[in-house]
Design a protein around this motif. Structure first.
Motif, PDB file in Angstrom:
ATOM      1  N   UNK A 173       1.597  73.881  36.848  1.00 26.79           N
ATOM      2  CA  UNK A 173       1.765  73.968  35.399  1.00 26.79           C
ATOM      3  C   UNK A 173       1.704  72.620  34.700  1.00 26.79           C
ATOM      4  N   UNK A 174       2.041  71.537  35.398  1.00 29.61           N
ATOM      5  CA  UNK A 174       1.976  70.202  34.817  1.00 29.61           C
ATOM      6  C   UNK A 174       1.167  69.293  35.742  1.00 29.61           C
ATOM      7  N   UNK A 175       0.027  68.836  35.258  1.00 32.59           N
ATOM      8  CA  UNK A 175      -0.859  68.041  36.103  1.00 32.59           C
ATOM      9  C   UNK A 175      -0.245  66.703  36.472  1.00 32.59           C
ATOM     10  N   UNK A 176       0.577  66.135  35.572  1.00 32.31           N
ATOM     11  CA  UNK A 176       1.067  64.778  35.825  1.00 32.31           C
ATOM     12  C   UNK A 176       2.035  64.688  37.000  1.00 32.31           C
ATOM     13  N   UNK A 177       2.527  65.839  37.505  1.00 36.12           N
ATOM     14  CA  UNK A 177       3.403  65.780  38.674  1.00 36.12           C
ATOM     15  C   UNK A 177       2.605  65.372  39.914  1.00 36.12           C
ATOM     16  N   UNK A 178       1.285  65.398  39.828  1.00 34.00           N
ATOM     17  CA  UNK A 178       0.424  64.996  40.943  1.00 34.00           C
ATOM     18  C   UNK A 178      -0.052  63.549  40.819  1.00 34.00           C
ATOM     19  N   UNK A 179       0.465  62.828  39.839  1.00 36.32           N
ATOM     20  CA  UNK A 179       0.033  61.463  39.611  1.00 36.32           C
ATOM     21  C   UNK A 179       0.201  60.617  40.870  1.00 36.32           C
ATOM     22  N   UNK A 180      -0.911  59.986  41.294  1.00 35.89           N
ATOM     23  CA  UNK A 180      -0.931  59.044  42.433  1.00 35.89           C
ATOM     24  C   UNK A 180      -0.473  59.671  43.752  1.00 35.89           C
ATOM     25  N   UNK A 181      -0.609  60.989  43.891  1.00 33.28           N
ATOM     26  CA  UNK A 181      -0.259  61.633  45.147  1.00 33.28           C
ATOM     27  C   UNK A 181      -1.512  62.001  45.934  1.00 33.28           C
ATOM     28  N   UNK A 182      -1.354  62.077  47.241  1.00 34.84           N
ATOM     29  CA  UNK A 182      -2.387  62.638  48.099  1.00 34.84           C
ATOM     30  C   UNK A 182      -2.163  64.152  48.124  1.00 34.84           C
ATOM     31  N   UNK A 183      -3.168  64.901  47.663  1.00 24.89           N
ATOM     32  CA  UNK A 183      -3.000  66.336  47.445  1.00 24.89           C
ATOM     33  C   UNK A 183      -3.916  67.121  48.385  1.00 24.89           C
ATOM     34  N   UNK A 184      -3.356  68.118  49.038  1.00 21.55           N
ATOM     35  CA  UNK A 184      -4.128  69.060  49.831  1.00 21.55           C
ATOM     36  C   UNK A 184      -4.172  70.384  49.080  1.00 21.55           C
ATOM     37  N   UNK A 185      -5.380  70.886  48.837  1.00 22.24           N
ATOM     38  CA  UNK A 185      -5.565  72.178  48.169  1.00 22.24           C
ATOM     39  C   UNK A 185      -6.102  73.159  49.195  1.00 22.24           C
ATOM     40  N   UNK A 186      -5.468  74.319  49.279  1.00 24.62           N
ATOM     41  CA  UNK A 186      -5.866  75.339  50.244  1.00 24.62           C
ATOM     42  C   UNK A 186      -6.377  76.556  49.489  1.00 24.62           C
ATOM     43  N   UNK A 187      -7.642  76.917  49.715  1.00 29.22           N
ATOM     44  CA  UNK A 187      -8.190  78.095  49.049  1.00 29.22           C
ATOM     45  C   UNK A 187      -9.660  77.925  48.727  1.00 29.22           C
ATOM     46  N   UNK A 188     -10.316  79.049  48.409  1.00 29.07           N
ATOM     47  CA  UNK A 188     -11.738  79.007  48.124  1.00 29.07           C
ATOM     48  C   UNK A 188     -12.125  79.726  46.854  1.00 29.07           C
ATOM     49  N   UNK A 189     -11.145  80.008  46.002  1.00 31.89           N
ATOM     50  CA  UNK A 189     -11.432  80.716  44.750  1.00 31.89           C
ATOM     51  C   UNK A 189     -11.481  79.784  43.557  1.00 31.89           C
TER      52      UNK A 189
END
Length: 336
Positions: A150-166
């Motif tokens: 819901x808030x993009x800024x919580x991902x600021x400067x983080x290494x993010x793994x996204x799981x899914x293909x949709x």
């Protein structure tokens, strides 16, 4: 907002809209435009439906007149548009029971609020939605694991793994690429459910590392996620990805809840409507993602048109002197 007992007289309104997502909000505006009193009921505590609950900061690209618009901005504009005609909101109220009579419909919420209306438009999206859980991810939600962003800024400067293909997985990848330190997207096969153009954009972006035929085997960390073990489901080869956040965009299950017992004709958890958006029940219409008919296309923009169609076809039930076609808004002014 005052609570009611089912023993007290019902609150009367011309039209009840069940569902405060984009289609419902536009339907409320359009009903007000036609001169009807309107109530909007939704089980969520804020308007906007899935858009506000799941992707308020995601860019929406296929709404007419907006080359690009944030989900919450679209919702805020729809609320402002509807509020010109002062609809009554019953938020945090799940529509529980429906009593159909020849001349009216009574709908009672799970909190006991009873509304009597001359027509109903159901715009409940996909109903109550629950995210599909990431396997073996118990106890990590709120510690780096999210099903929505819901808030993009919580991902600021983080290494993010996204799981899914949709669509959600690929949309998050694009929306986070200028915010996160790194993005890795994995999917259990090499075919995607996302829009082809979005897939092409993600794969072409060197900032996003895409691995097909990969799945999560283990999440590692102490108080919060520190890394994730993934494996190639063809070879069982394993590798560890450093990350502080995991977005599990695996879709969600939907449940129509009490609507299932109202006698509505359904097909695969969707409400069947005709070309006027009328259901099989007298005075009950539907619009948006909850509906199905031959050639149905699930887009917000389509839902807007369906909501207008539903309201206009409900008009003669509300006031027999009113026709289906309202005339064009450009023919009217505030002074009239």
């Amino acid at each position: 907002m005052t609570e009611q007992s089912t023993e007290s007289p019902p609150t009367e309104v011309d039209l009840l809209i069940i569902g405060a997502g984009p289609a419902g909000l536009y339907g409320a505006y359009y009903a007000g435009f036609r001169g009807f009193s309107v109530a909007i009921m939704d089980s969520l505590i804020e308007p906007g439906g899935q858009v506000s609950a799941i992707y308020p900061e995601k860019d929406i690209l296929d709404v007419a007149g907006f080359p690009r618009v944030k989900g919450q901005t679209l919702v805020d504009n729809l609320v402002a548009q509807a509020n010109q005609f002062d609809p009554t909101y019953y938020l945090g109220h799940r529509a529980e029971d429906m009593d159909l009579q020849d001349d009216y419909v009574d709908v009672t919420s799970h909190k006991g609020v009873r509304l009597r209306c001359k027509a109903v438009v159901i715009t409940g999206g996909i109903g109550t939605f629950t995210p599909r859980p990431l396997p073996d991810s118990d106890n990590w939600e709120g510690r780096g694991l999210q099903y929505f962003v819901p808030k993009l800024d919580v991902m600021q400067d983080k290494d993010v793994l996204i799981v899914g293909g949709g669509d959600s997985a690929f949309d998050w990848a694009l929306n986070l690429r200028d915010i996160a330190r790194s993005i890795t997207l994995i999917h259990r096969r090499d075919r995607f459910r996302a829009h082809e153009t979005t897939v092409d954009d993600v794969i072409a972006d060197e900032r996003i590392d895409v691995h097909t035929f990969h799945e999560v085997s283990r999440i590692n960390g102490n108080e919060r996620i520190e890394s994730v073990d993934i494996f190639d489901n063809r070879t069982d080869e394993k590798r560890t990805i450093k990350c502080q956040a995991v977005v599990a965009a695996l879709g969600f299950t939907a449940d129509l809840g009490p609507l299932k017992r109202w006698g509505l004709e359904q097909d695969k958890r969707q409400v069947v409507v005709d070309t006027s958006m009328h259901t099989n029940l007298n005075r009950v219409f539907a619009a948006g993602d909850i509906t199905t008919y031959d050639g149905k296309v699930k887009l917000i923009s389509v839902g807007f048109g369906e909501a207008a169609t539903a309201v206009n076809n409900a008009a003669p039930y509300i006031d027999p002197d009113k026709g289906v076609f309202p005339g064009h808004s450009s023919d009217k002014s505030k002074d009239q």
